[in-house]
Design an enzyme around this catalytic site. Sequence first.
Site, PDB file in Angstrom:
ATOM      1  N   CYS A 168      -2.063  46.520  37.012  1.00  0.00           N
ATOM      2  CA  CYS A 168      -1.559  45.972  35.748  1.00  0.00           C
ATOM      3  C   CYS A 168      -2.568  44.950  35.244  1.00  0.00           C
ATOM      4  CB  CYS A 168      -0.152  45.398  35.907  1.00  0.00           C
ATOM      5  SG  CYS A 168      -0.041  44.016  37.061  1.00  0.00           S
ATOM      6  N   CYS A 212       2.965  40.488  38.267  1.00  0.00           N
ATOM      7  CA  CYS A 212       4.323  40.942  37.892  1.00  0.00           C
ATOM      8  C   CYS A 212       4.528  42.423  38.223  1.00  0.00           C
ATOM      9  CB  CYS A 212       4.593  40.691  36.406  1.00  0.00           C
ATOM     10  SG  CYS A 212       4.505  38.942  35.932  1.00  0.00           S
ATOM     11  N   SER A 220       2.437  45.283  38.887  1.00  0.00           N
ATOM     12  CA  SER A 220       1.839  46.061  39.991  1.00  0.00           C
ATOM     13  C   SER A 220       2.278  45.565  41.377  1.00  0.00           C
ATOM     14  CB  SER A 220       0.312  46.158  39.864  1.00  0.00           C
ATOM     15  OG  SER A 220      -0.304  44.908  39.881  1.00  0.00           O
ATOM     16  N   ASP A 269       5.344  44.646  29.692  1.00  0.00           N
ATOM     17  CA  ASP A 269       4.905  43.453  30.411  1.00  0.00           C
ATOM     18  C   ASP A 269       6.011  42.385  30.358  1.00  0.00           C
ATOM     19  OD1 ASP A 269       3.665  41.265  31.430  1.00  0.00           O
ATOM     20  OD2 ASP A 269       1.841  41.495  30.239  1.00  0.00           O
TER      21      ASP A 269
HETATM   22  P1  4NP Z   1       1.322  41.679  34.871  1.00  0.00           P
HETATM   23  O1  4NP Z   1       1.829  40.527  33.865  1.00  0.00           O
HETATM   24  O2  4NP Z   1       0.150  42.351  34.200  1.00  0.00           O
HETATM   25  O3  4NP Z   1       2.493  42.575  34.984  1.00  0.00           O
HETATM   26  O4  4NP Z   1       0.948  40.978  36.156  1.00  0.00           O
HETATM   27  C1  4NP Z   1       0.968  39.551  33.355  1.00  0.00           C
HETATM   28  C2  4NP Z   1       0.734  38.418  34.104  1.00  0.00           C
HETATM   29  C3  4NP Z   1      -0.100  37.426  33.591  1.00  0.00           C
HETATM   30  C4  4NP Z   1      -0.676  37.595  32.343  1.00  0.00           C
HETATM   31  C5  4NP Z   1      -0.435  38.729  31.607  1.00  0.00           C
HETATM   32  C6  4NP Z   1       0.395  39.718  32.115  1.00  0.00           C
HETATM   33  N1  4NP Z   1      -1.501  36.563  31.816  1.00  0.00           N
HETATM   34  O5  4NP Z   1      -1.959  36.716  30.683  1.00  0.00           O
HETATM   35  O6  4NP Z   1      -1.752  35.570  32.505  1.00  0.00           O
END
Ligand code: 4NP
Length: 170
Positions: free
Chosen positions: A10, A15, A17, A127
């Site tokens: 991800c 979150c 993955s 997300d």
């Molecule tokens: P993930 O969610 O891709 O499912 O781990 C996110 C976690 C952090 C961020 C974006 C998406 N971020 O921009 O920090």
Amino acid sequence: MAKHRLLFVCLGNICRSPMAEGVFRRVAEQKGVTEMFEIDSAGLGDWHVGQAPDTRAQSAARRRGIDISGQSARQVTHADYTSFDLLLAMDGSNYAALTERAPKDARHKIRCFLDFAPKIGTQDVPDPFYGGREGFDHALDLIEHAARGLLAELLNNARTAKKKAYSSSE
Ligand code: 4NP
């Protein structure tokens, strides 16, 4: 038999993955086939490297009896395209970014994770990072469907390969 090496990918690796890694491990355990797999997860970005999964992801997984607290975020590396058999993108934008960075001969290894849950009718595990608890529960619902679909397909492929090997040895 060689292990199937699966990498869940991800954006941040805190979150979606890590939840997918934990859920796939659980469904493989339930079928008694953990030893067939090597499972890991990684993120396209490096913002959270070394961190444990987001506490909301940990809680959502824990509510389903899955402990993901021991995971640590890392970024996708060039070597991952060689080491893993399948790179599973959590959404269309992750798929595009993974494909863009991939060596040409590894592009066939990249799939959208929700391809393995075709009835859901979307490519994207949304997300949940900027939302609330429901987003994490919804992501887990989608992830559980896809994990079961992926496991069923891999077990089916393994059975077919075994039959083929058996019939050509006769
Ligand atoms: P993930 O969610 O891709 O499912 O781990 C996110 C976690 C952090 C961020 C974006 C998406 N971020 O921009 O920090």
